[in-house]
Design a protein around this motif. Structure first.
Motif, PDB file in Angstrom:
ATOM      1  N   ILE A 227       0.894  -1.112   0.474  1.00  0.00           N
ATOM      2  CA  ILE A 227      -0.394   0.010  -0.127  1.00  0.00           C
ATOM      3  C   ILE A 227       0.532   1.638  -0.171  1.00  0.00           C
ATOM      4  N   GLY A 228       1.936   1.345   1.073  1.00  0.00           N
ATOM      5  CA  GLY A 228       2.852   2.741   0.947  1.00  0.00           C
ATOM      6  C   GLY A 228       3.433   2.770  -0.130  1.00  0.00           C
ATOM      7  N   VAL A 229       4.112   1.334  -1.045  1.00  0.00           N
ATOM      8  CA  VAL A 229       4.895   1.380  -1.706  1.00  0.00           C
ATOM      9  C   VAL A 229       4.163   2.083  -3.403  1.00  0.00           C
ATOM     10  N   VAL A 352     -14.050   2.231 -12.762  1.00  0.00           N
ATOM     11  CA  VAL A 352     -14.317   1.615 -11.140  1.00  0.00           C
ATOM     12  C   VAL A 352     -14.018   1.925 -10.391  1.00  0.00           C
ATOM     13  N   PRO A 353     -14.060   1.461  -9.028  1.00  0.00           N
ATOM     14  CA  PRO A 353     -13.161   1.516  -8.318  1.00  0.00           C
ATOM     15  C   PRO A 353     -13.154  -0.359  -8.208  1.00  0.00           C
ATOM     16  N   GLY A 354     -11.004  -0.056  -8.099  1.00  0.00           N
ATOM     17  CA  GLY A 354     -10.333  -1.181  -7.935  1.00  0.00           C
ATOM     18  C   GLY A 354     -10.175  -2.045  -9.919  1.00  0.00           C
ATOM     19  N   GLY A 355     -10.924  -0.913 -10.391  1.00  0.00           N
ATOM     20  CA  GLY A 355     -10.792  -1.871 -12.224  1.00  0.00           C
ATOM     21  C   GLY A 355      -8.958  -1.483 -12.856  1.00  0.00           C
ATOM     22  N   SER A 356      -8.278  -1.228 -12.293  1.00  0.00           N
ATOM     23  CA  SER A 356      -6.759  -1.411 -13.183  1.00  0.00           C
ATOM     24  C   SER A 356      -6.409  -2.861 -12.491  1.00  0.00           C
ATOM     25  N   GLY A 379      -8.245  -7.822  -2.106  1.00  0.00           N
ATOM     26  CA  GLY A 379      -8.747  -7.988  -1.065  1.00  0.00           C
ATOM     27  C   GLY A 379      -7.990  -6.379   0.064  1.00  0.00           C
ATOM     28  N   VAL A 380      -7.020  -5.748  -0.402  1.00  0.00           N
ATOM     29  CA  VAL A 380      -6.863  -4.415  -0.076  1.00  0.00           C
ATOM     30  C   VAL A 380      -6.261  -3.175  -0.644  1.00  0.00           C
ATOM     31  N   ASP A 381      -6.786  -3.730  -2.332  1.00  0.00           N
ATOM     32  CA  ASP A 381      -7.176  -2.224  -2.894  1.00  0.00           C
ATOM     33  C   ASP A 381      -7.485  -0.530  -2.582  1.00  0.00           C
ATOM     34  N   THR A 382      -8.241  -1.064  -1.440  1.00  0.00           N
ATOM     35  CA  THR A 382      -8.921   0.355  -1.517  1.00  0.00           C
ATOM     36  C   THR A 382      -7.915   1.853  -1.479  1.00  0.00           C
TER      37      THR A 382
END
Length: 417
Positions: A227-229, A352-356, A379-382
């Motif tokens: 997430i941080g990267v 849309v959210p999470g499209g990529s 699972g952690v894409d938000t």
């Protein structure tokens, strides 16, 4: 107080309140989350309901009423060049910086095993990704009305542009009659959009509270690194490439560009949808930046539907992260393959959210990396998606300013006028 500042304060306040409620089972906390969740969803749905009529009418009016159809073709060609250049830069930055940053961390073996075990079930619950041939065939809609109903923006845009181009070959009287209808739709949609955007502070606040409460501070270990990267590279890409490009190549002041981009960035960050930020971008390019009409009528809808600078970063870093989890060593050729494939697949990312994440499978397959790892990212894409989407709309605004300068030069208009 300016709306941009209201939106920023609402976002910060929502995140703060959400973190305060995180992990609480009290009746008050559940009542707040149960109330604000639907409010945020209603606001996003209100924005999305304007997208189809606004995009269709704007493109048809912009192309159909152009005094010189070649000008639209010239703008489209230049836009495509900018898309490819920015996406190539984003993918290259993602590969280089992602490999360097991820290489600085070692992951706990037990945590990696747990994530691998949950990956397959996460993938099973998500929609399949179309093949390249299916995607190409789907670009031409069999039924434009169905494409609109399904929210298939790229086929709908292709139909709208072709319809408008054909309209330029119709007699003036009939063409004017058709354009007046779509001008009315466009004007009414913009009135509706302004009313909805006036509620942006409420909508953004309502979206931010449950989001922060759900995430809390529980994420740890390897997932925090991922997430941080992604987030750091997105921020760096905006700060050191997109903003300077807008200032130097687009010839706008840093303050003017930042103020113009902030409303769309706030909506993109909270909604995780490039299309949801489309109305705010249209407002900014017309009222704040005062760019040529073709930028708002043609380029911005096109960019919001197919230009994803954040996807170039998200896909490359995601693939590198999965490779590290599964112990796959990537050579120079594989890294180059990841970058090139990311550029190509970025054009098919839905707004849309999470499209990529959903179009990352071809990139994983091209690099010979287990596709099961995509479930970990889903699972952690938000949080990464929030930063990717913000990068997307910042890229749209940057490209718009650069193209606007070229349009002024082509028309012989002083850029400072």
């Amino acid at each position: 107080m300016p709306l941009t500042l209201q939106v920023l304060l609402a976002l910060l306040a929502g995140l703060g309140l959400g973190l305060g409620l995180s992990g609480s089972d009290s009746a008050f906390a559940q009542g707040v989350l149960g109330t604000l969740g639907p409010v945020g969803t209603l606001w996003i749905n209100a924005i999305r309901m304007t997208v189809i009529p606004l995009v269709t009418a704007t493109l048809i009016v912009g192309v159909g009423s152009a005094p010189d159809a070649r000008a639209v073709g010239r703008l489209g060609a230049r836009a495509l060049v900018i898309f490819v250049i920015v996406l190539a830069a984003a993918s290259a930055v993602g590969v280089v910086m992602g490999a360097w940053l991820l290489g600085a961390f070692s992951f706990d073996a037990a945590a990696v095993d747990a994530m691998r075990a949950s990956a397959s079930s996460a993938v099973a619950g998500n929609a399949s990704v179309p093949t390249l041939s299916d995607w190409l065939i789907g670009l031409v809609p069999v039924n434009p009305v169905k494409a609109a109903a399904d929210g298939a923006m790229l086929p709908l845009i292709l139909f709208s542009v072709c319809f408008a181009a054909a309209l330029t070959r119709v007699g003036d009287e009939r063409r004017t009659a058709v354009l007046r209808v779509f001008e009315g739709i466009q004007d009414a949609s913009l009135v509706l959009v302004r009313a909805i955007l006036a509620l942006a502070p409420i909508g953004v606040f309502a979206l931010a509270v449950p989001l922060a409460a759900k995430l809390g501070l529980a994420a740890a270990g390897a997932l925090v690194v991922y997430i941080g990267v992604v987030s750091a590279i997105c921020i760096g890409f905006m700060a050191f490439l997109l903003y300077p490009a807008a200032v130097m190549l687009g010839k706008v002041s840093l303050r003017q560009f930042a103020v113009a981009s902030l409303p769309a960035q706030g909506i993109a960050f909270s909604s995780r949808s490039s299309l949801a930020a489309l109305p705010a971008m249209l407002e900014s390019v017309r009222d704040t930046l005062r760019l040529p009409p073709t930028i708002g009528s043609f380029f911005i809808p096109l960019a919001a539907s197919m230009f994803r600078a954040g996807a170039g970063i998200g896909q490359t870093v995601g693939v590198l992260f999965i490779a590290k989890l599964y112990g796959v060593d990537l050579g120079t050729a594989q890294l180059a393959t990841i970058a090139v494939t990311s550029v190509i697949t970025s054009f098919s990312v839905p707004g849309v959210p999470g499209g990529s994440i959903l179009v990352m499978i071809p990139v994983l397959m091209a690099a010979g990396i287990p596709i099961e790892g995509i479930g970990i990212l889903l699972g952690v894409d938000t949080i990464p998606d929030m930063f990717r989407t913000t990068t997307n709309v910042t890229g749209h605004m940057t490209a718009a300013t650069i193209l606007a300068r070229g349009e002024r030069d082509a028309l012989g208009v002083n850029a400072g006028a």
